[in-house]
Design a protein around this motif. Structure first.
Motif, PDB file in Angstrom:
ATOM      1  N   CYS A  74     -42.571 -49.133 -10.015  1.00 28.53           N
ATOM      2  CA  CYS A  74     -41.229 -49.722  -9.687  1.00 28.53           C
ATOM      3  C   CYS A  74     -41.267 -50.564  -8.571  1.00 28.53           C
ATOM      4  O   CYS A  74     -40.271 -51.263  -8.400  1.00 28.53           O
ATOM      5  CB  CYS A  74     -40.119 -48.670  -9.938  1.00 28.53           C
ATOM      6  SG  CYS A  74     -40.004 -47.587  -8.614  1.00 28.53           S
ATOM      7  N   GLU A 133     -41.638 -40.353 -13.252  1.00 29.34           N
ATOM      8  CA  GLU A 133     -40.758 -41.313 -13.934  1.00 29.34           C
ATOM      9  C   GLU A 133     -39.252 -41.425 -13.787  1.00 29.34           C
ATOM     10  O   GLU A 133     -38.520 -42.349 -13.740  1.00 29.34           O
ATOM     11  CB  GLU A 133     -41.192 -41.479 -15.495  1.00 29.34           C
ATOM     12  CG  GLU A 133     -41.380 -42.572 -15.982  1.00 29.34           C
ATOM     13  CD  GLU A 133     -41.862 -42.854 -17.574  1.00 29.34           C
ATOM     14  OE1 GLU A 133     -41.349 -43.381 -18.214  1.00 29.34           O
ATOM     15  OE2 GLU A 133     -43.061 -42.213 -17.421  1.00 29.34           O
ATOM     16  N   GLU A 134     -38.698 -40.124 -13.584  1.00 24.05           N
ATOM     17  CA  GLU A 134     -37.143 -40.067 -13.566  1.00 24.05           C
ATOM     18  C   GLU A 134     -36.635 -40.445 -12.185  1.00 24.05           C
ATOM     19  O   GLU A 134     -35.524 -40.585 -12.121  1.00 24.05           O
ATOM     20  CB  GLU A 134     -36.793 -38.530 -14.031  1.00 24.05           C
ATOM     21  CG  GLU A 134     -37.484 -37.510 -13.200  1.00 24.05           C
ATOM     22  CD  GLU A 134     -38.593 -37.037 -13.735  1.00 24.05           C
ATOM     23  OE1 GLU A 134     -39.147 -36.153 -12.997  1.00 24.05           O
ATOM     24  OE2 GLU A 134     -39.197 -37.428 -14.686  1.00 24.05           O
ATOM     25  N   ASN A 137     -36.964 -46.519 -10.156  1.00 24.16           N
ATOM     26  CA  ASN A 137     -35.788 -47.327 -10.349  1.00 24.16           C
ATOM     27  C   ASN A 137     -35.590 -47.701 -11.837  1.00 24.16           C
ATOM     28  O   ASN A 137     -36.658 -48.604 -12.203  1.00 24.16           O
ATOM     29  CB  ASN A 137     -35.977 -48.409  -9.352  1.00 24.16           C
ATOM     30  CG  ASN A 137     -34.773 -49.337  -9.240  1.00 24.16           C
ATOM     31  OD1 ASN A 137     -34.088 -49.706 -10.273  1.00 24.16           O
ATOM     32  ND2 ASN A 137     -34.504 -49.940  -8.326  1.00 24.16           N
ATOM     33  N   GLN A 138     -34.425 -47.258 -12.411  1.00 26.26           N
ATOM     34  CA  GLN A 138     -34.439 -47.319 -13.704  1.00 26.26           C
ATOM     35  C   GLN A 138     -34.185 -48.763 -14.339  1.00 26.26           C
ATOM     36  O   GLN A 138     -34.599 -49.121 -15.261  1.00 26.26           O
ATOM     37  CB  GLN A 138     -33.271 -46.459 -14.478  1.00 26.26           C
ATOM     38  CG  GLN A 138     -33.769 -44.832 -14.398  1.00 26.26           C
ATOM     39  CD  GLN A 138     -34.938 -44.720 -15.090  1.00 26.26           C
ATOM     40  OE1 GLN A 138     -35.151 -45.253 -16.223  1.00 26.26           O
ATOM     41  NE2 GLN A 138     -36.016 -43.736 -14.529  1.00 26.26           N
ATOM     42  N   GLU A 139     -33.369 -49.465 -13.283  1.00 28.92           N
ATOM     43  CA  GLU A 139     -33.245 -50.942 -13.487  1.00 28.92           C
ATOM     44  C   GLU A 139     -34.611 -51.683 -13.767  1.00 28.92           C
ATOM     45  O   GLU A 139     -34.519 -52.473 -14.788  1.00 28.92           O
ATOM     46  CB  GLU A 139     -32.267 -51.575 -12.448  1.00 28.92           C
ATOM     47  CG  GLU A 139     -32.058 -53.027 -12.577  1.00 28.92           C
ATOM     48  CD  GLU A 139     -31.178 -53.374 -11.544  1.00 28.92           C
ATOM     49  OE1 GLU A 139     -31.033 -54.497 -11.382  1.00 28.92           O
ATOM     50  OE2 GLU A 139     -30.047 -52.648 -11.033  1.00 28.92           O
ATOM     51  N   LEU A 141     -37.537 -50.429 -14.256  1.00 33.15           N
ATOM     52  CA  LEU A 141     -38.212 -49.951 -15.595  1.00 33.15           C
ATOM     53  C   LEU A 141     -37.717 -50.770 -16.843  1.00 33.15           C
ATOM     54  O   LEU A 141     -38.596 -50.931 -17.839  1.00 33.15           O
ATOM     55  CB  LEU A 141     -38.139 -48.496 -15.669  1.00 33.15           C
ATOM     56  CG  LEU A 141     -38.905 -47.564 -14.524  1.00 33.15           C
ATOM     57  CD1 LEU A 141     -38.786 -46.139 -14.769  1.00 33.15           C
ATOM     58  CD2 LEU A 141     -40.478 -48.145 -14.370  1.00 33.15           C
ATOM     59  N   ASN A 142     -36.238 -50.631 -16.979  1.00 31.85           N
ATOM     60  CA  ASN A 142     -35.875 -51.185 -18.068  1.00 31.85           C
ATOM     61  C   ASN A 142     -36.041 -52.822 -18.272  1.00 31.85           C
ATOM     62  O   ASN A 142     -36.310 -53.296 -19.121  1.00 31.85           O
ATOM     63  CB  ASN A 142     -34.304 -51.166 -18.242  1.00 31.85           C
ATOM     64  CG  ASN A 142     -33.820 -49.653 -18.232  1.00 31.85           C
ATOM     65  OD1 ASN A 142     -34.392 -48.978 -18.787  1.00 31.85           O
ATOM     66  ND2 ASN A 142     -32.689 -49.416 -17.836  1.00 31.85           N
ATOM     67  N   ARG A 143     -36.030 -53.468 -17.142  1.00 31.62           N
ATOM     68  CA  ARG A 143     -36.510 -55.099 -16.996  1.00 31.62           C
ATOM     69  C   ARG A 143     -38.081 -55.087 -17.612  1.00 31.62           C
ATOM     70  O   ARG A 143     -38.481 -55.877 -18.536  1.00 31.62           O
ATOM     71  CB  ARG A 143     -36.266 -55.432 -15.994  1.00 31.62           C
ATOM     72  CG  ARG A 143     -36.911 -56.716 -15.623  1.00 31.62           C
ATOM     73  CD  ARG A 143     -35.971 -58.049 -15.918  1.00 31.62           C
ATOM     74  NE  ARG A 143     -34.461 -57.952 -15.747  1.00 31.62           N
ATOM     75  CZ  ARG A 143     -33.881 -58.522 -14.611  1.00 31.62           C
ATOM     76  NH1 ARG A 143     -34.608 -59.353 -13.731  1.00 31.62           N
ATOM     77  NH2 ARG A 143     -32.748 -58.264 -14.598  1.00 31.62           N
ATOM     78  N   ASN A 145     -39.732 -53.010 -19.509  1.00 29.93           N
ATOM     79  CA  ASN A 145     -39.698 -52.777 -20.859  1.00 29.93           C
ATOM     80  C   ASN A 145     -39.579 -53.929 -21.836  1.00 29.93           C
ATOM     81  O   ASN A 145     -39.886 -53.763 -23.149  1.00 29.93           O
ATOM     82  CB  ASN A 145     -38.968 -51.426 -21.057  1.00 29.93           C
ATOM     83  CG  ASN A 145     -39.655 -50.113 -20.708  1.00 29.93           C
ATOM     84  OD1 ASN A 145     -40.783 -50.206 -20.492  1.00 29.93           O
ATOM     85  ND2 ASN A 145     -38.871 -49.286 -20.411  1.00 29.93           N
ATOM     86  N   THR A 146     -38.532 -54.761 -21.449  1.00 25.82           N
ATOM     87  CA  THR A 146     -38.068 -55.837 -22.304  1.00 25.82           C
ATOM     88  C   THR A 146     -39.451 -56.820 -22.364  1.00 25.82           C
ATOM     89  O   THR A 146     -39.474 -57.647 -23.479  1.00 25.82           O
ATOM     90  CB  THR A 146     -36.971 -56.605 -21.573  1.00 25.82           C
ATOM     91  OG1 THR A 146     -36.985 -57.044 -20.441  1.00 25.82           O
ATOM     92  CG2 THR A 146     -35.644 -55.668 -21.671  1.00 25.82           C
TER      93      THR A 146
END
Length: 166
Positions: A74, A133-134, A137-139, A141-143, A145-146
């Motif tokens: 991240c 992984e938890e 920064n989830q934001e 990671l989400n980006r 993944n897209t």
């Protein structure tokens, strides 16, 4: 200019035979000498046990500290605790190709352990530097993944023949 590596030069000629303890701190100033920007924010404490024998010195390094870096996943700041140990021999003759032997000249009255300390830290660095992984920064990671490609998407036909070779 002060010799930054002077504290890492241990005079051994006057030491009695037996075990002697030394402590060092490796910080940004130390790592700047070796031009390693990656380690400049890191801090390591070293315990060195030097066992003096009539014909050689046995060195045992214990290094503990924290690597300050960025997460491979991240890119957020990451502090990784690290511990490493290394045993070396310093003697006047031997195989110069052996990484665990420090060759001493007959007229040497001190041993410089700075290079050995630096190499031990560098060799002890982990290849993968990531949060659990938890903790990432989830934001971010989400980006990511897209943009990642799934196996169900159509593949390039030029590679299909190579995939059959598996």
């Amino acid at each position: 200019m002060m010799d930054v590596l002077k504290p890492y030069k241990i005079p051994f000629k006057g030491l009695k035979e037996g075990i002697h303890q030394f402590e060092f701190r490796l910080d940004g100033t130390f790592f700047q000498v070796f031009e390693n920007e990656e380690l400049e924010q890191s801090l390591f404490d070293v315990e060195l046990s030097l066992d003096k024998h009539p014909t050689f010195l046995a060195l045992n390094f214990k290094i503990d500290g924290n690597l300050q870096t960025s997460c491979d996943r991240c890119s957020e700041d990451l502090t990784m605790p690290l511990s490493m140990e290394r045993e070396m021999i310093a003697k006047p003759d031997g195989d110069a190709e052996d990484d665990d032997i420090i060759l001493l000249a007959d007229n040497d009255d001190a041993i410089d352990v700075s290079r050995a300390l630096y190499e031990t830290v560098v060799m002890g660095l982990p290849l993968k530097r990531a949060h659990d992984e938890e903790e990432c920064n989830q934001e971010v990671l989400n980006r990511l993944n897209t943009y990642s490609r799934s196996d169900s998407e159509e593949s390039d036909p030029r590679w299909d023949a190579l995939k059959k070779l598996k």
